[in-house]
Design an enzyme around this catalytic site. Structure first.
Site, PDB file in Angstrom:
ATOM      1  N   HIS A 117       0.832  -1.211   0.000  1.00 12.88           N
ATOM      2  CA  HIS A 117       0.000   0.000   0.000  1.00 12.88           C
ATOM      3  C   HIS A 117       0.863   1.256   0.000  1.00 12.88           C
ATOM      4  O   HIS A 117       0.520   2.247   0.641  1.00 12.88           O
ATOM      5  CB  HIS A 117      -0.991  -0.012   1.177  1.00 12.88           C
ATOM      6  CG  HIS A 117      -2.107  -0.994   0.945  1.00 12.88           C
ATOM      7  ND1 HIS A 117      -3.216  -0.685   0.198  1.00 12.88           N
ATOM      8  CD2 HIS A 117      -2.248  -2.287   1.326  1.00 12.88           C
ATOM      9  CE1 HIS A 117      -4.012  -1.747   0.142  1.00 12.88           C
ATOM     10  NE2 HIS A 117      -3.439  -2.732   0.817  1.00 12.88           N
TER      11      HIS A 117
ATOM     12  N   GLY B  78      -4.535 -13.082  -4.037  1.00 15.12           N
ATOM     13  CA  GLY B  78      -3.683 -11.921  -3.741  1.00 15.12           C
ATOM     14  C   GLY B  78      -2.342 -12.013  -4.441  1.00 15.12           C
ATOM     15  O   GLY B  78      -1.408 -11.302  -4.098  1.00 15.12           O
ATOM     16  N   LEU B  79      -2.244 -12.900  -5.443  1.00 15.49           N
ATOM     17  CA  LEU B  79      -0.975 -13.074  -6.164  1.00 15.49           C
ATOM     18  C   LEU B  79      -1.089 -12.506  -7.579  1.00 15.49           C
ATOM     19  O   LEU B  79      -0.344 -12.884  -8.479  1.00 15.49           O
ATOM     20  CB  LEU B  79      -0.571 -14.548  -6.196  1.00 15.49           C
ATOM     21  CG  LEU B  79      -0.421 -15.203  -4.809  1.00 15.49           C
ATOM     22  CD1 LEU B  79      -0.177 -16.706  -4.945  1.00 15.49           C
ATOM     23  CD2 LEU B  79       0.710 -14.551  -4.011  1.00 15.49           C
TER      24      LEU B  79
ATOM     25  N   SER C 274      -5.227 -11.174 -11.725  1.00 17.67           N
ATOM     26  CA  SER C 274      -5.818 -10.208 -12.661  1.00 17.67           C
ATOM     27  C   SER C 274      -4.734  -9.502 -13.478  1.00 17.67           C
ATOM     28  O   SER C 274      -4.888  -9.354 -14.694  1.00 17.67           O
ATOM     29  CB  SER C 274      -6.709  -9.203 -11.938  1.00 17.67           C
ATOM     30  OG  SER C 274      -6.008  -8.588 -10.893  1.00 17.67           O
TER      31      SER C 274
ATOM     32  N   ASP D  77       1.599  -4.401  -9.442  1.00 18.62           N
ATOM     33  CA  ASP D  77       1.255  -5.742  -9.923  1.00 18.62           C
ATOM     34  C   ASP D  77       1.520  -5.881 -11.417  1.00 18.62           C
ATOM     35  O   ASP D  77       2.117  -6.856 -11.877  1.00 18.62           O
ATOM     36  CB  ASP D  77      -0.226  -6.043  -9.661  1.00 18.62           C
ATOM     37  CG  ASP D  77      -0.568  -5.966  -8.189  1.00 18.62           C
ATOM     38  OD1 ASP D  77       0.365  -5.837  -7.371  1.00 18.62           O
ATOM     39  OD2 ASP D  77      -1.758  -6.025  -7.871  1.00 18.62           O
TER      40      ASP D  77
END
Ligand code: GLA
Length: 376
Positions: free
Chosen positions: A23, A112-113, A116, A160
């Protein structure tokens, strides 16, 4: 059944694990992720129609997305990421062509890896190859981020998509999210490995909590800017936040404090990795989790149970949540010869607390985008 040989191109992009720096990407800070061998692969060929015909290796759904009516698919489960990317490509002036697309994802959904990002980046890379348009990996990452922000609706940072596109085998990436400069740091863990544990609590960032945190950091920055000049929240020191506590009401103070302390931890973690000081790296992971739990409030019972259990294991140097939070996975530094004991130990404690099992993967750090011409 289509075989590999029926397609013109194959493009893959990686899932990612973030070692530390959570974050802070959308606050202009540095992050320290690595691309995983878990990935999404797109096989693609032109089909002479005006539709993107989408199918998957693991689910039976098939979608026909008319190129001139893509926005109708923005909220359709499974098709939404593809429609979002196709729309972002159109915005960038790319003329789409009708094509058959087969998508094969080995990144577990909701883990959470960054499944997307892997889907978005690989799909954009595949389309660009098919239409013969040249873009760099960084440009592809930025297009994927735009798709996610403008069409999926998650106001994500760049971490990401960047890791998914630009990752390098056996390296972590010290990425500055303000100017996108990136230092590749060899992942030298000696007798240790990164073990990922999935809470198996479905996690979704588009449900609003992620965007809410982002807005809080934006409000905190605006408040601080009434007192000091700072280009982004990550540039404000811990001391400055403490000195200006009176302009940071409610949760804004703790949100800002997380960002400032996490930014420092990332610097220290990269140094520790370069020196092979894994004890310090592990300690920083533990501190990061505590900050995300107490100050940023994005962990929850499942991630806390998983990280706590891992941190109790004698041969684990440190464990923390990785990714956006609210479910998803943890990353732990575990001695290689103790990994199966670790999994049994953590699994038993997690199941006792949460009543279902976690899953484990030993992280293999791989390249980002890989593109291959199959035929044509
Ligand atoms: C998600 C977002 C990233 C980043 C992380 C938290 O994964 O997509 O941009 O903000 O959460 O570090």
């Amino acid at each position: 059944m289509k075989t590999n040989q029926d397609f013109e191109y194959e493009a893959s992009a990686a899932g990612r694990v973030n070692i530390i720096g959570e974050h802070v990407d959308y606050c202009g800070g540095k992050v320290f992720p690595a691309a995983l061998s878990l990935k999404n692969t797109i096989r693609i060929r032109k089909n002479g129609t005006n539709e993107i015909r989408l199918s998957f290796t693991d689910i039976p759904n098939v979608f026909h997305l008319p190129i001139d009516r893509l926005s109708e698919y923005k909220t359709v489960k499974y098709a939404s990421y593809f429609a979002a990317c196709a729309l972002a490509l159109q915005d960038a002036g790319i003329s789409l062509v009708g094509c058959d697309v087969l998508s094969d994802c080995t990144v577990p959904f909701g883990s959470g890896l960054s499944s997307s990002a892997a889907i978005e980046v690989s799909f954009i890379a595949a389309i660009l190859a098919l239409v013969g348009a040249e873009k760099s990996k960084v440009e592809i990452a930025l297009l994927a981020q735009k798709a996610e922000r403008e069409y999926v609706g998650t106001q994500c940072g760049i971490m990401d998509q960047y890791a998914s596109a630009c990752g390098k085998k056996d390296h972590a990436m010290l990425l500055s999210c303000d100017d996108l400069s990136c230092e590749y740091v060899p992942l030298t863990l000696g007798d240790y490995a990164l073990v990922i544990a999935n809470t198996n609590k479905p996690h979704s960032l588009s449900d609003g909590k992620y965007n809410e945190r982002r807005e809080e950091t934006e409000r905190a920055l605006k408040q601080l800017q009434t007192r000091l000049s700072a280009p982004c929240l990550a540039a404000v020191t811990e001391d400055a936040i403490k000195e200006n506590r009176d302009v940071l009401p409610g949760v804004l103070y703790s949100r800002a404090l997380h960002v400032a302390t996490e930014v420092k931890r990332v610097e220290k973690a990269a140094e520790a990795m370069k020196k092979g000081d894994l004890e310090s790296l592990g300690r920083l992971l533990k501190e990061s989790h505590a900050s995300l739990r107490d100050l940023f409030e994005v962990t929850g019972a499942e991630l806390d149970a998983l990280a706590d259990a891992a941190n109790e294991f004698p041969y684990c140097l440190g464990s923390r949540m990785t990714g956006g939070g609210f479910g998803g996975s943890t990353v732990s530094i575990v001695r290689k010869d103790k990994i199966s004991e670790f999994e049994a130990f953590v699994s038993e404690r997690y199941e006792r607390a949460i009543h279902y099992k976690p899953d484990f993967y030993t992280a293999e750090i791989a390249d980002g985008i890989t593109l291959r011409k199959i035929k044509g």
